[in-house]
Motif scaffolding. Structure first.
Motif, mmCIF file in Angstrom:
data_model
loop_
_atom_site.group_PDB
_atom_site.id
_atom_site.type_symbol
_atom_site.label_atom_id
_atom_site.label_comp_id
_atom_site.label_asym_id
_atom_site.label_seq_id
_atom_site.Cartn_x
_atom_site.Cartn_y
_atom_site.Cartn_z
ATOM 1 N N LYS A 20 59.875 66.013 7.778
ATOM 2 C CA LYS A 20 61.028 65.969 6.886
ATOM 3 C C LYS A 20 60.535 66.207 5.464
ATOM 4 O O LYS A 20 59.551 65.582 5.035
ATOM 5 N N THR B 81 62.130 65.947 1.972
ATOM 6 C CA THR B 81 63.266 65.554 1.151
ATOM 7 C C THR B 81 62.814 64.602 0.056
ATOM 8 O O THR B 81 61.763 63.957 0.166
ATOM 9 N N PRO C 273 64.606 60.316 4.855
ATOM 10 C CA PRO C 273 65.331 61.155 5.808
ATOM 11 C C PRO C 273 66.183 60.337 6.773
ATOM 12 O O PRO C 273 66.026 59.115 6.887
#
Length: 327
Positions: free
Chosen positions: A57, A59, A63
């Motif tokens: 992930k 971000t 996540p």
């Protein structure tokens, strides 16, 4: 990150389970990054049959993940299947190509059972921040060394680490030693599981006490050698009192079946895990095990992650080494 620890990495682009990478690990934990002309990387190394699934992930915020999926991952690893790591890549404020860095925070497999067990929800839910490890800098050789040993242990002992009440790999990834009391209880659990696996539960209590002694003393000798022999003996005495709670009047072991599972002799497993703990936190003096079959692998592992020479490899103290290897 996984290429830097000698793994073979394949992208699972058509996976329906959200597993982005299939990571096949080397037989011996290693770090390939950071080598120079004077200390070159090995030209070749042996891959093992062991592997991880890794979901990535990328971000700025934690996540999300479906709890039902996490529950499936937990069930798989508790059945001896392939462990799944969730790797959250946290971008810095500056893009990597402009000098910024990317750090990884990892959710280890035992967390999936704690969070997703029994849940049927399929709607993605934000993964709690507390489940993630401390950030691992992808350019940090110490962090990569810790990751190499953590991944190695999870693929060697998936059932033991996922079903036991204590997961030493969390502190390993953070570069800290585990709590001594938790390590001691874990050692006793492994000894108990080994007794049951070997169908020795009706053996005389002194034989069971000897195996507990070997497990606890090995754990302390490798992870906490500064504790001193007298305190280790005191802790072993306390462990023997616990043994007394699970014996019949005629001195036979009748203890409860533990949740953990061990197929190999308990002292060997404890020596292997505790050698990994010591190597992961960076103390090569404590990074070997007592039995010759494990010494070769762990000494090689220590050298591959920066130990000065084969001379740094040694066995445990004569007392614990003799009793462990004779078992």
């Amino acid at each position: 990150m996984f290429l830097d620890i000698g793994a073979s990495v394949n992208s699972l682009t058509q996976s329906d389970h959200g597993l982005d990478l299939h990571v096949q690990l080397p037989e011996i934990p290693m770090v390939l990054a950071g080598h120079t002309a004077t200390v070159p990387a090995p030209p070749a190394w042996e891959l093992s049959w062991r592997s991880l699934h890794v979901q990535i992930k990328y971000t700025k915020k934690p996540p999300s993940l479906g709890p039902r999926l996490a529950s499936g991952w937990a069930s798989a690893v508790r059945a001896g299947g392939t462990p799944t790591f969730l790797v959250w890549l946290v971008p810095a404020s500056t893009a990597p190509h402009n000098g910024g860095s990317v750090r990884a925070r990892i959710v280890l497999p035992q967390q999936w059972h704690r969070w997703g067990a029994g849940q049927e929800a399929t709607t993605p839910t934000k993964v709690p921040d507390t489940m993630f490890s401390a950030p691992v800098d992808l350019d940090d050789l110490d962090g990569l060394r810790r990751l190499a040993h953590v991944a190695d242990l999870w693929t060697r002992y998936p059932v033991l680490l996922s079903t036991g009440g204590f997961d030493p790999t969390a502190s390993m990834l953070a570069g800290t030693l585990p709590d001594p009391n938790s390590l001691e209880a874990f050692s006793i659990d492994v000894a108990t599981a080994a007794i049951i696996a070997a169908d020795m539960r009706y053996e005389p209590i002194d034989r069971w006490q000897r195996i507990v002694t070997e497990c606890v003393s090995t754990a302390y000798a490798l992870v906490f050698p500064a504790m001193g022999e007298q305190r280790i003996l005191d802790r072993i005495g306390a462990a023997h009192q616990m043994v007394g709670m699970f014996t019949s009047p005629d001195g036979r072991f009748i203890g409860p079946d533990p949740a953990v599972a061990v197929e190999e002799p308990g002292p060997v497993v404890i020596a292997d895990i505790c050698a990994s703990i010591a190597a992961a936190v960076g103390d090569e003096r404590r990074s070997t095990t007592c039995c010759s079959s494990s010494v070769t692998r762990r000494c090689s592992a220590s050298m591959s992650v920066g130990a000065p020479s084969p001379d740094s490899c040694h066995a445990c103290s004569p007392r614990s080494s003799e009793s462990l290897c004779s078992s």
